[in-house]
Design a protein around this motif. Structure first.
Motif, PDB file in Angstrom:
ATOM      1  N   ILE A 102       0.851  -1.185   0.000  1.00 18.60           N
ATOM      2  CA  ILE A 102       0.000   0.000   0.000  1.00 18.60           C
ATOM      3  C   ILE A 102       0.891   1.240   0.000  1.00 18.60           C
ATOM      4  N   ARG A 104       2.235   4.783   0.689  1.00 22.15           N
ATOM      5  CA  ARG A 104       2.012   5.741   1.775  1.00 22.15           C
ATOM      6  C   ARG A 104       2.570   7.093   1.328  1.00 22.15           C
ATOM      7  N   ASP A 107       4.009   6.012  -4.561  1.00 16.29           N
ATOM      8  CA  ASP A 107       3.152   5.075  -5.275  1.00 16.29           C
ATOM      9  C   ASP A 107       3.771   3.670  -5.208  1.00 16.29           C
ATOM     10  N   GLU A 125      -5.771  -1.676 -13.765  1.00 14.40           N
ATOM     11  CA  GLU A 125      -6.470  -2.118 -12.558  1.00 14.40           C
ATOM     12  C   GLU A 125      -7.184  -3.444 -12.823  1.00 14.40           C
ATOM     13  N   ASN A 148      -2.688  -5.581  -9.769  1.00 15.51           N
ATOM     14  CA  ASN A 148      -3.101  -4.214  -9.451  1.00 15.51           C
ATOM     15  C   ASN A 148      -4.542  -4.242  -8.951  1.00 15.51           C
ATOM     16  N   ARG A 149      -4.721  -3.982  -7.644  1.00 14.89           N
ATOM     17  CA  ARG A 149      -6.057  -4.000  -7.055  1.00 14.89           C
ATOM     18  C   ARG A 149      -6.577  -2.589  -6.767  1.00 14.89           C
ATOM     19  N   GLY A 150      -6.135  -1.615  -7.591  1.00 12.36           N
ATOM     20  CA  GLY A 150      -6.641  -0.254  -7.430  1.00 12.36           C
ATOM     21  C   GLY A 150      -5.913   0.493  -6.346  1.00 12.36           C
ATOM     22  N   ASP A 151      -6.341   0.331  -5.076  1.00  7.00           N
ATOM     23  CA  ASP A 151      -5.682   1.080  -3.992  1.00  7.00           C
ATOM     24  C   ASP A 151      -4.501   0.316  -3.404  1.00  7.00           C
ATOM     25  N   HIS A 152      -4.195  -0.881  -3.926  1.00 10.98           N
ATOM     26  CA  HIS A 152      -3.023  -1.621  -3.448  1.00 10.98           C
ATOM     27  C   HIS A 152      -2.571  -2.613  -4.513  1.00 10.98           C
TER      28      HIS A 152
END
Length: 414
Positions: A102, A104, A107, A125, A148-152
């Protein structure tokens, strides 16, 4: 398979199977895991959430990468392999490492590109890509899947390298990126042409996924992380499942008439026929991705002339080999006799040569090919399909022909 056919596979079924799930001849096999697993010895092998189910199903259990794992079931390696190619096989791969990254202060995709020669930033994504960690010498530290899971980002790494990989990720990415080792989820693979029909009964949405798509899907009321991928050359899925629901969901999948449980032995022969590398055997810390024939996994943007060329460990060697070729290459090998050529067999240019030119890194019997198959490394000048070499088996030089990979064509749903 008619019973009469069974006899020629008896040798295959009964020979010693090493902990890696691969049948090897005596003294021909060494594992090259470059990490200290001494902590495993004190506590004994770990067990996956499905351990008791494997025992109930009659599995032969062996230690592999610090885990008690099923190497085969009463069906036997041969029939497990063929069942996967014909219908669907269920594999417990919970020993593999599941990791979430993730971003922080940086990216996560941009940061991960400092460790892998892969175009992570360009990964759409809900798509997944194969990659590998490289070292400063341009060798491979492990291969992995990146989603790639969008936010992580969601990564799956090999069991034997899991601790070292997570340490590498933490050293290289923290504190800018959060590295989270997911230890409360099991991981299943369902592989084979019937996989889609079997899984669509449980979750219709799985039908619409293409090869290398990833999605979060509710199956039997359970949140599963699903990718349409696997390591057998067949269509199928890999499914990350909360530990508490693992046995329930495994039983549900195994209840289907078309599904059989498959152990590490058949997992190995399936991936070998599919021409896929096994870490610690066909690729290791000294093998470059170019030698290994994995250049398709290094996208243009990370090569010389690309917008983000280099910037990963060992880039000097790897980029030079991409431009000029490598001195040796991984090739398919078709032994000329019925005798399998296993890992460690040395390859010679002719019957009398004193110095070997290469060696076999994976080999065994290919049930779908109905004969022995192998992979190994040879000089680039001898890598052309049809080249005859000689493998030394128990002091005898036996002919082996360089062959195209894969031995069995891939059947992914594009």
């Amino acid at each position: 398979m008619a019973n009469g056919d069974d006899n020629r596979f008896k040798e295959f079924e009964t020979q010693d199977i090493c902990g890696c799930g691969v049948p090897h001849g005596p003294g021909e096999h060494h594992h090259h895991h470059h990490h200290d697993h001494s902590h495993v010895e004190e506590t004994g092998p770990k067990r996956t959430p499905l351990y008791d189910l494997h025992v109930e199903l009659g599995a032969k259990i062996v230690e592999f990468a610090g885990y008690d794992m099923p190497v085969s079931y009463p069906l036997g390696v041969m029939k497990e392999h063929l069942h996967t190619r014909e219908k669907a096989g269920f594999f417990d791969v919970s020993h593999m490492g599941q990791v979430v990254l993730i971003g922080r202060r940086r990216d996560a995709a941009e940061a991960l590109e400092t460790l892998v020669p892969v175009n992570v930033q360009g990964l759409a994504e809900n798509r997944q890509r194969y990659g590998f960690f490289t070292n400063d010498a341009g060798g491979i530290e492990d291969d992995l899947m990146i989603a790639n899971r969008g936010d992580h980002l969601f990564l799956v790494v090999n069991a034997a390298c899991k601790d070292a990989d997570i340490a590498r990720l933490r050293d290289g990415l923290e504190p800018d990126v959060v590295v989270k080792h997911i230890e409360n989820r099991a991981l299943f693979a369902i592989q084979g042409p019937a996989s889609e029909a079997v899984m669509a009964e449980l979750a219709p949405a799985l039908k619409d996924m293409r090869f290398m798509d990833v999605a979060t899907v509710e199956i039997e009321g359970v949140e599963c992380w699903v990718s349409r991928s696997g390591y057998t050359g067949e269509d199928g899925y890999e499914i990350s499942v909360p530990e508490a629901a693992a046995v329930m969901l495994a039983r549900k999948i195994l209840d289907h008439d078309d599904v059989e449980p498959i152990g590490l032995g058949a997992r190995d022969s399936l991936r070998l026929e599919a021409g896929l590398c096994l870490y610690g055997h066909d690729i290791d810390t000294e093998t470059s991705p170019v030698e290994a024939g994995l250049t398709w996994a290094i996208q243009k943007v990370r090569r010389n002339g690309g917008d983000r060329a280099g910037g990963f460990p060992g880039a000097d060697r790897i980029l030079a080999e991409l431009d000029n070729g490598a001195d040796r290459r991984r090739v398919g090998l078709m032994p000329g006799t019925r005798a399998p050529m296993r890992e460690g067999v040395m390859l010679f240019a002719d019957e009398t040569a004193t110095d070997p030119v290469g060696k076999v890194t994976s080999g065994g019997f290919g049930p779908s090919v109905e004969g022995p198959v192998a992979m190994g490394y040879v000089p680039a000048s001898m890598a052309e399909t049809g080249t005859t070499l000689f493998g030394e088996v128990r002091g005898k030089r036996l002919p082996v022909t360089v062959a195209d990979l894969p031995f069995v064509p891939a059947r992914f749903k594009r």
